[in-house]
Motif scaffolding. Structure first.
Motif, PDB file in Angstrom:
ATOM      1  N   SER A  63       0.841  -1.189   0.000  1.00 55.03           N
ATOM      2  CA  SER A  63       0.000   0.000   0.000  1.00 55.03           C
ATOM      3  C   SER A  63       0.880   1.244   0.000  1.00 55.03           C
ATOM      4  O   SER A  63       2.020   1.200   0.453  1.00 55.03           O
ATOM      5  CB  SER A  63      -0.913   0.000   1.224  1.00 55.03           C
ATOM      6  N   GLY A  64       0.354   2.304  -0.539  1.00 57.19           N
ATOM      7  CA  GLY A  64       1.068   3.575  -0.492  1.00 57.19           C
ATOM      8  C   GLY A  64       2.325   3.621  -1.328  1.00 57.19           C
ATOM      9  O   GLY A  64       3.212   4.433  -1.059  1.00 57.19           O
ATOM     10  N   ALA A  65       2.389   2.796  -2.326  1.00 58.10           N
ATOM     11  CA  ALA A  65       3.572   2.813  -3.190  1.00 58.10           C
ATOM     12  C   ALA A  65       3.779   4.213  -3.767  1.00 58.10           C
ATOM     13  O   ALA A  65       4.902   4.688  -3.899  1.00 58.10           O
ATOM     14  CB  ALA A  65       3.439   1.799  -4.306  1.00 58.10           C
ATOM     15  N   THR A  66       2.691   4.878  -4.039  1.00 56.77           N
ATOM     16  CA  THR A  66       2.807   6.206  -4.640  1.00 56.77           C
ATOM     17  C   THR A  66       3.357   7.246  -3.678  1.00 56.77           C
ATOM     18  O   THR A  66       3.748   8.328  -4.097  1.00 56.77           O
ATOM     19  CB  THR A  66       1.451   6.688  -5.187  1.00 56.77           C
ATOM     20  N   SER A  87      10.294   5.126 -11.220  1.00 61.36           N
ATOM     21  CA  SER A  87       9.756   4.093 -12.077  1.00 61.36           C
ATOM     22  C   SER A  87      10.244   2.712 -11.643  1.00 61.36           C
ATOM     23  O   SER A  87       9.469   1.753 -11.554  1.00 61.36           O
ATOM     24  CB  SER A  87      10.157   4.404 -13.501  1.00 61.36           C
ATOM     25  N   LEU A 100       6.573   9.048  -4.530  1.00 59.29           N
ATOM     26  CA  LEU A 100       6.649  10.255  -5.352  1.00 59.29           C
ATOM     27  C   LEU A 100       6.701  11.526  -4.509  1.00 59.29           C
ATOM     28  O   LEU A 100       6.991  12.603  -5.009  1.00 59.29           O
ATOM     29  CB  LEU A 100       5.454  10.313  -6.302  1.00 59.29           C
ATOM     30  N   LEU A 113       8.554   1.832  -8.237  1.00 58.58           N
ATOM     31  CA  LEU A 113       7.134   1.540  -8.373  1.00 58.58           C
ATOM     32  C   LEU A 113       6.924   0.207  -9.087  1.00 58.58           C
ATOM     33  O   LEU A 113       6.014  -0.546  -8.745  1.00 58.58           O
ATOM     34  CB  LEU A 113       6.434   2.677  -9.116  1.00 58.58           C
ATOM     35  N   SER A 114       7.764  -0.087 -10.040  1.00 59.80           N
ATOM     36  CA  SER A 114       7.651  -1.394 -10.694  1.00 59.80           C
ATOM     37  C   SER A 114       7.870  -2.507  -9.693  1.00 59.80           C
ATOM     38  O   SER A 114       7.167  -3.511  -9.702  1.00 59.80           O
ATOM     39  CB  SER A 114       8.683  -1.538 -11.813  1.00 59.80           C
ATOM     40  N   GLU A 120       4.803  -3.060  -8.086  1.00 58.65           N
ATOM     41  CA  GLU A 120       3.770  -3.622  -8.939  1.00 58.65           C
ATOM     42  C   GLU A 120       4.019  -5.117  -9.150  1.00 58.65           C
ATOM     43  O   GLU A 120       3.108  -5.931  -9.088  1.00 58.65           O
ATOM     44  CB  GLU A 120       3.742  -2.881 -10.274  1.00 58.65           C
ATOM     45  N   GLU A 121       5.264  -5.443  -9.404  1.00 56.62           N
ATOM     46  CA  GLU A 121       5.585  -6.836  -9.676  1.00 56.62           C
ATOM     47  C   GLU A 121       5.555  -7.691  -8.414  1.00 56.62           C
ATOM     48  O   GLU A 121       5.337  -8.881  -8.446  1.00 56.62           O
ATOM     49  CB  GLU A 121       6.990  -6.940 -10.295  1.00 56.62           C
TER      50      GLU A 121
END
Lengths: 345, 345
Positions: free
Chosen positions: A233-236, A251, A239, A254-255, A258-259
């Motif tokens: 959670s809160g990966a963003t 990038s 930024l 965040l990847s 995602e992965e």
DNA sequence: ATTAGCACTCTAATTAAATGAGTGCTAACA
DNA sequence: TGTTAGCACTCATTTAATTAGAGTGCTAAT
């Protein structure tokens, strides 16, 4: 001058705290003014020069103040940081609002953690290997498929379709169910090894191949999930921190979220080297190379019987370590109570 | 001059294609040179001036070339774009490598889509509402819990723990199972309405309250997932496009993908207005306001019996619409075959 | 050992000038 | 009447030059 004397420590402490606060390189004048040392900036400068030589701080460029080096952060985390001891109550209300499914609880936890800290959070389900089988059931679905359902301690339910050559009559199914339950009930997943299996097969007589299929399928079902069950959670939030948010780094990070696959390294490393239960990786110390510009703080939580999972926070090196570690510690306690006490209603 | 004449159309087409390619505002000279119109830049300029007045293109600033407006893109998508017709084979190999679980198939699909297009992709599981119940089973777990397992067409399995007041003897459970299966088998989830329920309860006699609990729990289990089952991939692709990757916008968009909840609006809108099955939202046309700087292309796929799901691509307005739509169309076909033909092995 | 003072360094901000892509308009042309 | 050449003008972008300011390092005095 190989050891840090008391005054140097105080100065280093002041530098780091100031930098955590502001994110700006901190100069001698600032320390001179806003510390209780009562030293002139010139003196501070001399000391800073020493601290730099010793590798605790560094200058982004000649005419800038100093920022902590990885070594500096490490010293701070190991020796300087104060532990908060917050009440454990606070989180509770957020946490579980009648969610019965573990996935949801974990997802919720990750969210709370991310919100509380403003960094990225991850959490893994406890490994199933040591979890105990509570219930097991086969049902004939149609002519060539059997549905296997397995329930483990903590009401974790898995299921899998098993293809079969021909349909089994209901009596056989019933027998198999009884056999499987009596033999496996109470065993942990990792205890179901070759010898157990062969014994079972023996008892199953002519249906031994079915039993084999079933156990294989279950092992597979459990294994499949084992890889995936990382909640984030809160990966963003990443930024939000300029030092991480320039396009390239952001990038990559965040990847990784995602992965999820990439986070596994973190989890394993944490599980392997359990110190007091909380691990701090600063920059290059991290087992995941994409995270060399971050700090990562992880903790393991335990559900008794050796079942353990991992929680973690990923943020900039300039992280509020005190707050993060406090949060992790609190959550750790929470997790214990949540899973251990069976929930009513 | 209320209609676009032939020449204007050609010029508009040239402008848009050029812009999709380069991402740079395109000037009159470019069109004059690189089109088969053989007109001087001055003439093109006049036409462009008209096109601007009519709202199809616009200037970022006075001394720049033109870029397509939303209206321009819309015209392009509706009238100018050529449809590719790729062979459907290509994707297949990537797609399913012995994954039996639907979740995994969908996740894989999203990934393929994201990789193929370089945009962000999403995909929802088909709505369960019209799916038919295939099998239903209750099992006594312990003194105060029953495990309910439901299997639907397409081997989608859901389960839920149901708290009970007291334990039921095995005979009662057996009876209930038979009752539930015979009455509900073959019904779709949405067909299990009040009248069915009350009839069932009647038949259950003294156990009618258990039946009620069971049905409630199942409805709840299905509903819970219905909200969540949106799979995404390639969200970080967004950072590849400068017009979307400035911190503010990127952060909003990426959050939308992380939360997933926000994507629901997109799904619903798509399901509601089914045209030829593919919807294109350009900028403000999107039902999700965070996406006003993007284009969104969605499609519904159908699994017979009215069960439908949604696939979508989110990218910059300057998107390769032809490729995206081609991909979606191809995937749509794939999805049909995947779910309709029961997989052996 | 500490500090005041000063020259020096280097980034970041500000301003100025130069560049160049592209337009709009006008007048000539076919 | 539609097309085009030509030219003045606009404005974002680039480059260069200047300034301002934060901070250091060193030296000499306390």
């Amino acid at each position: 001058m190989t050891e840090l004397d008391d005054r140097k420590i105080k100065i280093l402490d002041a530098i780091i705290r100031n930098y955590l606060d502001t994110g700006e390189p901190v100069g001698s004048r600032t320390i001179s003014k806003y510390s209780d040392l009562n030293l002139s900036s010139a003196t501070i400068r001399n000391e800073m020069s020493d601290l730099e030589e010793m590798g605790y701080i560094l200058q982004p460029h000649t005419s800038a103040g100093r920022i902590p080096s990885d070594k500096g952060y490490r010293f701070y985390v190991d020796n300087l940081m104060k532990e908060k001891n917050r009440e454990v109550t606070e989180m509770k209300e957020f946490m579980i609002e009648h969610t019965t499914k573990m996935e949801q609880v974990l997802q919720q936890m990750a969210k709370v953690l991310a919100t509380n800290t403003n960094y990225a959070a991850m959490i893994t389900a406890p490994s199933y290997q040591r979890n105990k089988v509570k219930f097991l059931q086969l049902s004939q679905m149609d002519n060539d498929q059997i549905l296997a359902v397995i329930v483990m301690e903590g009401n974790i339910v898995k299921n899998k379709m098993i293809p079969t050559r021909e349909a089994l009559d209901s009596e056989t199914i019933l027998k198999l169910n009884i056999l499987l339950n009596t033999s496996l009930n109470g065993l942990s997943v990792e205890q179901i090894n070759l010898s157990t299996i062969s014994k079972l097969k023996e008892q199953a007589g002519i249906h031994s191949n079915i039993v084999g299929d079933v156990l294989d399928a279950l092992a597979e079902a459990i294994q499949e999930d084992e890889d995936l069950e990382i909640y984030t959670s809160g990966a963003t939030n990443i930024l939000k921190y300029p030092e991480l948010s320039d396009s390239g780094k952001a990038s990559e990070l965040l990847s990784a979220f995602e992965e999820k696959q990439q986070l596994v390294g973190l989890v394993n490393d944490t599980l392997a080297s359990e110190e007091n239960g909380i691990q701090v990786y600063i920059g290059d110390e991290s087992p995941v190379k994409n995270m060399k510009d971050c700090s990562v703080v992880t903790a393991t939580y335990e559900l008794g019987e050796g079942m353990q999972g991992t929680i973690g926070i990923i943020g900039p090196k300039r992280m509020d370590y005190e707050n993060v570690m406090d949060n992790l510690k609190t959550l750790k306690v929470q997790l214990d109570t949540v899973f251990k006490k069976p929930k009513k209603e």
